[in-house]
Design a protein around this motif. Structure first.
Motif, PDB file in Angstrom:
ATOM      1  N   ASP A  13      11.336  -5.342   5.513  1.00  8.79           N
ATOM      2  CA  ASP A  13      10.650  -4.201   4.940  1.00  8.79           C
ATOM      3  C   ASP A  13       9.329  -4.011   5.687  1.00  8.79           C
ATOM      4  OD1 ASP A  13       9.479  -6.482   4.070  1.00  8.79           O
ATOM      5  OD2 ASP A  13       9.653  -6.072   1.953  1.00  8.79           O
ATOM      6  N   ALA A  14       8.634  -2.958   5.395  1.00  5.95           N
ATOM      7  CA  ALA A  14       7.423  -2.624   6.138  1.00  5.95           C
ATOM      8  C   ALA A  14       6.202  -2.717   5.233  1.00  5.95           C
ATOM      9  CB  ALA A  14       7.535  -1.222   6.703  1.00  5.95           C
ATOM     10  N   MET A  15       5.113  -3.200   5.797  1.00  4.46           N
ATOM     11  CA  MET A  15       3.837  -3.245   5.094  1.00  4.46           C
ATOM     12  C   MET A  15       2.994  -2.022   5.446  1.00  4.46           C
ATOM     13  SD  MET A  15       3.977  -6.072   3.442  1.00  4.46           S
ATOM     14  CE  MET A  15       4.935  -7.556   3.434  1.00  4.46           C
ATOM     15  N   TYR A  16       3.624  -1.006   5.971  1.00  3.63           N
ATOM     16  CA  TYR A  16       2.970   0.227   6.412  1.00  3.63           C
ATOM     17  C   TYR A  16       3.969   1.361   6.232  1.00  3.63           C
ATOM     18  CZ  TYR A  16       5.789  -1.244  10.335  1.00  3.63           C
ATOM     19  OH  TYR A  16       6.829  -1.678  11.106  1.00  3.63           O
ATOM     20  N   ARG A  17       3.506   2.589   6.331  1.00  5.67           N
ATOM     21  CA  ARG A  17       4.404   3.735   6.198  1.00  5.67           C
ATOM     22  C   ARG A  17       5.325   3.791   7.410  1.00  5.67           C
ATOM     23  NH1 ARG A  17       2.051   9.395   4.517  1.00  5.67           N
ATOM     24  NH2 ARG A  17       1.201   7.928   3.043  1.00  5.67           N
ATOM     25  N   SER A  18       6.614   3.773   7.161  1.00  9.00           N
ATOM     26  CA  SER A  18       7.599   3.757   8.238  1.00  9.00           C
ATOM     27  C   SER A  18       8.788   4.634   7.874  1.00  9.00           C
ATOM     28  CB  SER A  18       8.077   2.322   8.478  1.00  9.00           C
ATOM     29  OG  SER A  18       9.162   2.303   9.377  1.00  9.00           O
ATOM     30  N   TRP A  23       9.328   0.580   2.192  1.00  5.34           N
ATOM     31  CA  TRP A  23       8.037  -0.002   1.842  1.00  5.34           C
ATOM     32  C   TRP A  23       8.256  -1.321   1.115  1.00  5.34           C
ATOM     33  CZ3 TRP A  23       3.141   0.685   3.053  1.00  5.34           C
ATOM     34  CH2 TRP A  23       2.164   0.141   2.266  1.00  5.34           C
ATOM     35  N   SER A  24       7.466  -2.306   1.432  1.00  6.72           N
ATOM     36  CA  SER A  24       7.606  -3.627   0.823  1.00  6.72           C
ATOM     37  C   SER A  24       7.103  -3.641  -0.612  1.00  6.72           C
ATOM     38  CB  SER A  24       6.829  -4.651   1.633  1.00  6.72           C
ATOM     39  OG  SER A  24       6.914  -5.910   1.004  1.00  6.72           O
ATOM     40  N   SER A  25       7.819  -4.314  -1.453  1.00  3.68           N
ATOM     41  CA  SER A  25       7.375  -4.474  -2.837  1.00  3.68           C
ATOM     42  C   SER A  25       6.460  -5.686  -2.984  1.00  3.68           C
ATOM     43  CB  SER A  25       8.579  -4.634  -3.752  1.00  3.68           C
ATOM     44  OG  SER A  25       9.305  -5.794  -3.387  1.00  3.68           O
ATOM     45  N   TYR A  26       6.312  -6.478  -1.919  1.00  7.97           N
ATOM     46  CA  TYR A  26       5.495  -7.683  -1.985  1.00  7.97           C
ATOM     47  C   TYR A  26       4.018  -7.427  -1.743  1.00  7.97           C
ATOM     48  CZ  TYR A  26       9.792 -10.320  -2.054  1.00  7.97           C
ATOM     49  OH  TYR A  26      11.009 -10.819  -2.404  1.00  7.97           O
ATOM     50  N   LEU A  27       3.681  -6.370  -1.013  1.00  8.12           N
ATOM     51  CA  LEU A  27       2.277  -6.094  -0.727  1.00  8.12           C
ATOM     52  C   LEU A  27       1.720  -5.168  -1.796  1.00  8.12           C
ATOM     53  CD1 LEU A  27      -0.085  -6.502   1.173  1.00  8.12           C
ATOM     54  CD2 LEU A  27       0.627  -4.430   2.356  1.00  8.12           C
TER      55      LEU A  27
END
Length: 42
Positions: A13-18, A23-27
């Motif tokens: 997943d991504a920690m930024y808009r991609s 989008w990551s649920s962890y951040l």
């Protein structure tokens, strides 16, 4: 130099808009604040 570099790749997943990865649920804002505060204190 004042810089902070944080790379986390939890589950494809991504920690930024991609447009390629979801989008990551962890951040969350709380975790991001923790990393920024730790960097400012060191």
């Amino acid at each position: 130099m004042n810089a902070m570099y944080l790379q986390v790749r939890s589950m494809c997943d991504a920690m930024y808009r991609s447009s390629y990865e979801p989008w990551s649920s962890y951040l969350t804002a709380g975790r991001l604040f923790f990393f920024v505060a730790r960097c400012l204190n060191h």
